[in-house]
Scaffold this motif. Structure first.
Motif, PDB file in Angstrom:
ATOM      1  N   ARG A 320       0.849  -1.187   0.000  1.00 57.40           N
ATOM      2  CA  ARG A 320       0.000   0.000   0.000  1.00 57.40           C
ATOM      3  C   ARG A 320       0.881   1.232   0.000  1.00 57.40           C
ATOM      4  NH1 ARG A 320      -3.944  -0.168   4.957  1.00 57.40           N
ATOM      5  NH2 ARG A 320      -4.957   1.532   3.810  1.00 57.40           N
ATOM      6  N   ASN A 321       0.606   2.111  -0.928  1.00 59.73           N
ATOM      7  CA  ASN A 321       1.304   3.384  -0.917  1.00 59.73           C
ATOM      8  C   ASN A 321       0.833   4.218   0.269  1.00 59.73           C
ATOM      9  OD1 ASN A 321       2.704   2.780  -3.200  1.00 59.73           O
ATOM     10  ND2 ASN A 321       1.431   3.986  -4.577  1.00 59.73           N
ATOM     11  N   VAL A 322       1.613   5.223   0.608  1.00 57.12           N
ATOM     12  CA  VAL A 322       1.227   6.167   1.650  1.00 57.12           C
ATOM     13  C   VAL A 322       0.847   7.482   0.985  1.00 57.12           C
ATOM     14  CG1 VAL A 322       2.049   7.543   3.589  1.00 57.12           C
ATOM     15  CG2 VAL A 322       2.581   5.117   3.476  1.00 57.12           C
ATOM     16  N   ALA A 323      -0.329   7.965   1.287  1.00 59.20           N
ATOM     17  CA  ALA A 323      -0.818   9.213   0.702  1.00 59.20           C
ATOM     18  C   ALA A 323      -1.583  10.009   1.751  1.00 59.20           C
ATOM     19  CB  ALA A 323      -1.723   8.920  -0.497  1.00 59.20           C
ATOM     20  N   ASP A 324      -1.659  11.285   1.530  1.00 53.24           N
ATOM     21  CA  ASP A 324      -2.429  12.175   2.413  1.00 53.24           C
ATOM     22  C   ASP A 324      -3.525  12.816   1.583  1.00 53.24           C
ATOM     23  OD1 ASP A 324      -3.412  13.924   4.262  1.00 53.24           O
ATOM     24  OD2 ASP A 324      -1.703  15.293   4.223  1.00 53.24           O
ATOM     25  N   VAL A 410     -28.815  23.313   5.918  1.00 54.48           N
ATOM     26  CA  VAL A 410     -28.492  22.052   5.249  1.00 54.48           C
ATOM     27  C   VAL A 410     -27.018  21.739   5.494  1.00 54.48           C
ATOM     28  CG1 VAL A 410     -28.419  20.810   3.064  1.00 54.48           C
ATOM     29  CG2 VAL A 410     -30.218  22.505   3.476  1.00 54.48           C
ATOM     30  N   THR A 411     -26.744  20.604   6.148  1.00 52.21           N
ATOM     31  CA  THR A 411     -25.364  20.212   6.454  1.00 52.21           C
ATOM     32  C   THR A 411     -24.952  19.056   5.563  1.00 52.21           C
ATOM     33  OG1 THR A 411     -25.582  20.921   8.750  1.00 52.21           O
ATOM     34  CG2 THR A 411     -23.794  19.389   8.238  1.00 52.21           C
ATOM     35  N   SER A 412     -23.773  19.199   4.940  1.00 54.90           N
ATOM     36  CA  SER A 412     -23.248  18.163   4.050  1.00 54.90           C
ATOM     37  C   SER A 412     -21.850  17.769   4.519  1.00 54.90           C
ATOM     38  CB  SER A 412     -23.187  18.678   2.607  1.00 54.90           C
ATOM     39  OG  SER A 412     -22.655  17.705   1.742  1.00 54.90           O
ATOM     40  N   THR A 413     -21.579  16.463   4.524  1.00 54.91           N
ATOM     41  CA  THR A 413     -20.279  15.939   4.946  1.00 54.91           C
ATOM     42  C   THR A 413     -19.689  15.078   3.843  1.00 54.91           C
ATOM     43  OG1 THR A 413     -20.990  15.903   7.258  1.00 54.91           O
ATOM     44  CG2 THR A 413     -19.048  14.613   6.695  1.00 54.91           C
ATOM     45  N   ALA A 414     -18.429  15.358   3.467  1.00 55.62           N
ATOM     46  CA  ALA A 414     -17.737  14.590   2.436  1.00 55.62           C
ATOM     47  C   ALA A 414     -16.563  13.842   3.067  1.00 55.62           C
ATOM     48  CB  ALA A 414     -17.239  15.516   1.333  1.00 55.62           C
ATOM     49  N   THR A 415     -16.475  12.551   2.763  1.00 56.45           N
ATOM     50  CA  THR A 415     -15.400  11.716   3.285  1.00 56.45           C
ATOM     51  C   THR A 415     -14.709  11.026   2.126  1.00 56.45           C
ATOM     52  OG1 THR A 415     -16.663  11.308   5.309  1.00 56.45           O
ATOM     53  CG2 THR A 415     -14.832   9.821   4.856  1.00 56.45           C
ATOM     54  N   VAL A 416     -13.370  10.979   2.155  1.00 54.75           N
ATOM     55  CA  VAL A 416     -12.620  10.345   1.081  1.00 54.75           C
ATOM     56  C   VAL A 416     -11.817   9.172   1.637  1.00 54.75           C
ATOM     57  CG1 VAL A 416     -10.626  11.893   1.311  1.00 54.75           C
ATOM     58  CG2 VAL A 416     -11.061  10.738  -0.864  1.00 54.75           C
ATOM     59  N   THR A 417     -11.823   8.060   0.890  1.00 59.34           N
ATOM     60  CA  THR A 417     -11.050   6.870   1.242  1.00 59.34           C
ATOM     61  C   THR A 417     -10.303   6.385   0.000  1.00 59.34           C
ATOM     62  OG1 THR A 417     -12.906   5.397   0.748  1.00 59.34           O
ATOM     63  CG2 THR A 417     -12.681   6.160   3.024  1.00 59.34           C
ATOM     64  N   SER A 418      -9.321   5.501   0.190  1.00 65.91           N
ATOM     65  CA  SER A 418      -8.583   4.929  -0.930  1.00 65.91           C
ATOM     66  C   SER A 418      -7.901   3.659  -0.478  1.00 65.91           C
ATOM     67  CB  SER A 418      -7.539   5.920  -1.468  1.00 65.91           C
ATOM     68  OG  SER A 418      -6.406   5.961  -0.620  1.00 65.91           O
ATOM     69  N   PHE A 419      -7.222   2.986  -1.415  1.00 63.31           N
ATOM     70  CA  PHE A 419      -6.457   1.797  -1.073  1.00 63.31           C
ATOM     71  C   PHE A 419      -5.125   2.163  -0.425  1.00 63.31           C
ATOM     72  CE2 PHE A 419      -8.993  -0.075  -4.674  1.00 63.31           C
ATOM     73  CZ  PHE A 419      -9.725  -0.933  -3.878  1.00 63.31           C
ATOM     74  N   PHE A 421      -2.511   3.925   2.287  1.00 56.53           N
ATOM     75  CA  PHE A 421      -2.523   4.134   3.733  1.00 56.53           C
ATOM     76  C   PHE A 421      -2.492   5.636   3.995  1.00 56.53           C
ATOM     77  CE2 PHE A 421      -0.255   4.862   7.729  1.00 56.53           C
ATOM     78  CZ  PHE A 421      -1.069   4.156   8.602  1.00 56.53           C
ATOM     79  N   ASP A 422      -3.476   6.126   4.730  1.00 57.94           N
ATOM     80  CA  ASP A 422      -3.604   7.554   5.015  1.00 57.94           C
ATOM     81  C   ASP A 422      -3.723   7.732   6.524  1.00 57.94           C
ATOM     82  OD1 ASP A 422      -4.132  10.243   5.148  1.00 57.94           O
ATOM     83  OD2 ASP A 422      -5.705  10.246   3.634  1.00 57.94           O
ATOM     84  N   SER A 423      -2.631   8.175   7.142  1.00 61.18           N
ATOM     85  CA  SER A 423      -2.634   8.351   8.596  1.00 61.18           C
ATOM     86  C   SER A 423      -3.360   9.616   9.017  1.00 61.18           C
ATOM     87  CB  SER A 423      -1.195   8.396   9.120  1.00 61.18           C
ATOM     88  OG  SER A 423      -0.493   9.490   8.544  1.00 61.18           O
ATOM     89  N   ASN A 424      -3.711  10.435   8.035  1.00 60.97           N
ATOM     90  CA  ASN A 424      -4.361  11.714   8.331  1.00 60.97           C
ATOM     91  C   ASN A 424      -5.746  11.773   7.694  1.00 60.97           C
ATOM     92  OD1 ASN A 424      -4.469  14.334   9.427  1.00 60.97           O
ATOM     93  ND2 ASN A 424      -3.764  15.243   7.510  1.00 60.97           N
ATOM     94  N   ALA A 425      -6.415  10.612   7.649  1.00 66.43           N
ATOM     95  CA  ALA A 425      -7.723  10.560   6.999  1.00 66.43           C
ATOM     96  C   ALA A 425      -8.735  11.422   7.749  1.00 66.43           C
ATOM     97  CB  ALA A 425      -8.218   9.118   6.940  1.00 66.43           C
ATOM     98  N   GLY A 426      -9.583  12.092   7.027  1.00 69.05           N
ATOM     99  CA  GLY A 426     -10.585  12.946   7.660  1.00 69.05           C
ATOM    100  C   GLY A 426     -11.721  13.244   6.714  1.00 69.05           C
ATOM    101  N   SER A 427     -12.522  14.217   7.068  1.00 66.51           N
ATOM    102  CA  SER A 427     -13.671  14.585   6.249  1.00 66.51           C
ATOM    103  C   SER A 427     -13.843  16.093   6.288  1.00 66.51           C
ATOM    104  CB  SER A 427     -14.938  13.882   6.751  1.00 66.51           C
ATOM    105  OG  SER A 427     -15.191  14.250   8.095  1.00 66.51           O
ATOM    106  N   ALA A 428     -14.666  16.581   5.401  1.00 63.93           N
ATOM    107  CA  ALA A 428     -14.974  18.011   5.340  1.00 63.93           C
ATOM    108  C   ALA A 428     -16.471  18.200   5.493  1.00 63.93           C
ATOM    109  CB  ALA A 428     -14.487  18.602   4.021  1.00 63.93           C
ATOM    110  N   LYS A 429     -16.841  19.273   6.161  1.00 62.14           N
ATOM    111  CA  LYS A 429     -18.259  19.541   6.407  1.00 62.14           C
ATOM    112  C   LYS A 429     -18.569  20.985   6.060  1.00 62.14           C
ATOM    113  CE  LYS A 429     -20.183  17.881  10.143  1.00 62.14           C
ATOM    114  NZ  LYS A 429     -20.579  17.690  11.564  1.00 62.14           N
ATOM    115  N   VAL A 430     -19.719  21.206   5.469  1.00 61.98           N
ATOM    116  CA  VAL A 430     -20.167  22.556   5.198  1.00 61.98           C
ATOM    117  C   VAL A 430     -21.652  22.648   5.536  1.00 61.98           C
ATOM    118  CG1 VAL A 430     -20.786  22.127   2.773  1.00 61.98           C
ATOM    119  CG2 VAL A 430     -20.197  24.440   3.512  1.00 61.98           C
TER     120      VAL A 430
END
Length: 502
Positions: A320-324, A410-419, A421-430
């Motif tokens: 697994r690559n490492v990405a942020d 109206v609250t919207s939350t976006a979450t991103v995932t991948s194959f 390894f992301d040690s800083n995984a998170g989401s954004a909300k507006v």
């Protein structure tokens, strides 16, 4: 860590040359060390194969793996889900001194180094074999499939076969690999014991048989380009380094070409296609001419590696690559309750991220109007998700989502995932606010203003005479739409009471 090939200085003082080589070595060592730290990799021991195997490949649709007995005709299938082997109908051609295999359209095609004229064809559905002509007129393990065709290489011969018509076409001659030919044991072009892998519109291949040549073929232009030589490594107990042997695989998640060697060695060799550089890892067993196969299905994903003619050990290699990955989310409101969500997904590196998925559950009570991604596709059900594919380091993808909502907030939350390894995984909300105009007729002006502000609107008072509505109360509110962007002014027509006449 990566292998460094040292070359002698051209000219100049000995001191300057030594300093330059030392500096170069330090830079390369730092680079390879950083990449080794970034990658997350591992080996999982699997059930040993019934016999030494060759002509090894995977069915891309099911993840089942097929292999033939080395120096024999017995044929086997491995199921990664059960970690079990089963024997199938024997091959009509003895594999002799190794073979290669590839999957295409429900069939396994096999080629052999000791058979100049025939290729085996195993039909998976019927568990039966047929034989077709080998246009090379020479034996090889170098066989691959892609774009509906088979590709075979040997020496400076390269052919494509259309299985549907049986027509074979001669293609551009592979490189001579002259730098590798400095080794008297290496012939020009591909050895019979090498490897080929189709990667989108290109075909990558290594020379094999302990030689270090490596090249890529462009299908559209029918042309070859030599690439950095495969690092030569040292087998235990040996004093001379050698290149890789027969067998290769391609991992699309990390965009790497993999092979192994040398004879009696334990080096896994990885070519990062984007970086254009080789690196090495240590296998859990020594290898000889054999093969490896990639399986992409979730839960069993990885590169499956057989020991080849050195034994029956079997392992799955995962990397697994490492990405942020980061997300930015903004919104814009139009009349009629229409909200546009703009989402940017960025890979901040250091390596590529494969299988990127953006999840954005629809806000409560919202209706999806459209979802468009700058790459990949979006699926509305069961929850909105956009499959963005691969994001290289430093690149971004954009997703535009349009919804219709009838809420003030109206609250919207976006979450991103991948194959990766992301040690800083998170989401954004507006949170998006709308001016939702309430019913105000006959309400007192003070209460009407308060209700509008609560509804994210701004009141604009206009007074008029009215004989039907008491003074100080709202006759009506004027707006083109019940749903407006937050902060929009709403005209309140307030009664002055009946017009006085003399």
């Amino acid at each position: 860590m990566g292998a460094v090939i040292e070359r002698g200085p051209r000219r100049g003082t000995a001191r300057a040359a030594i300093a330059a080589v030392a500096l170069l070595g330090l830079l390369l060592a730092t680079l390879f060390a950083a990449r080794a730290e970034a990658r997350v990799e591992g080996f999982q021991g699997l059930a040993s194969s019934p016999v030494e195997l060759t002509a090894f490949t995977a069915d891309a649709t099911t993840g089942l793996i097929y292999g033939q007995e080395n120096e024999g005709t017995a044929y086997f299938r491995y199921d990664p889900r059960t970690n079990a082997w089963n024997e199938l109908a024997p091959a009509p051609i003895d594999s002799g001194n190794n073979g290669g295999a590839t999957y295409l359209g429900g069939k396994i095609y096999t080629a052999y180094t000791n058979n100049d004229s025939e290729l085996g064809v195993y039909d998976i559905a019927s568990n039966s074999w047929t034989i077709i002509d080998n246009p090379l007129n020479d034996g090889t393990t170098d066989i691959a499939a892609g774009h509906g065709k088979l590709y075979l290489a040997w020496a400076q011969e390269f052919f494509a076969i259309d299985p549907a018509t049986g027509i074979a076409s001669s293609l551009a001659a592979p490189p001579q690999f002259l730098p590798a030919k400095e080794d008297e044991n290496c012939d020009e072009g591909f050895e019979s014991w090498g490897g080929l892998q189709v990667v989108e519109g290109k075909i990558y291949g290594h020379q094999g048989n302990g030689c270090a040549g490596f090249a890529v073929y462009d299908i559209a232009s029918n042309s070859w380009q030599e690439l950095p030589l495969v690092p030569k490594t040292l087998a235990p107990g040996e004093t001379e380094t050698e290149g890789p042997v027969a067998g290769s695989a391609y991992n699309p998640l990390t965009n790497t070409y993999l092979t192994y060697g040398p004879y009696g060695g334990e080096s896994l060799l990885r070519f990062d296609i984007e970086a254009g550089a080789w690196s090495t890892s240590t296998l859990p067993f020594i290898v000889g001419d054999g093969a490896m196969a990639y399986v992409s299905l979730p839960g069993i994903e990885g590169v499956y590696i057989i020991q080849g003619e050195e034994g029956t050990r079997f392992t799955r290699y995962t990397e697994r690559n490492v990405a942020d990955l980061s997300t930015k989310l903004s919104s814009k409101v139009a009349k009629g309750g229409k909200i546009t969500l703009s989402i940017q997904v960025t890979n901040n590196g250091p390596e590529r991220a494969g299988g990127v998925v953006l999840s954005n559950p629809l806000p409560k009570g919202a209706k999806l109007l459209s979802a468009v991604a700058s790459q990949g596709t979006c699926n509305p059900a069961p929850a909105l998700a956009c499959n963005l594919g691969v994001l290289r380091s430093g690149t971004s993808a954009k997703v535009t989502i349009k919804v219709k909502a009838r809420s003030r907030k109206v609250t919207s939350t976006a979450t991103v995932t991948s194959f990766a390894f992301d040690s800083n995984a998170g989401s954004a909300k507006v949170t998006t606010k709308q001016c939702v105009v309430p019913k105000l007729r006959n309400r007192a002006l003070k209460g009407a203003k308060k209700a509008l502000r609560k509804a994210n609107c701004k009141p604009k008072v206009v007074q008029r005479y009215s004989s039907k509505v008491d003074a100080g109360k709202v006759i009506r509110s004027k707006s083109r739409s019940k749903f407006l962007p937050a902060g929009r002014k709403v005209k309140l027509i307030v009664s002055l009471g009946p017009k006085q006449t003399n």
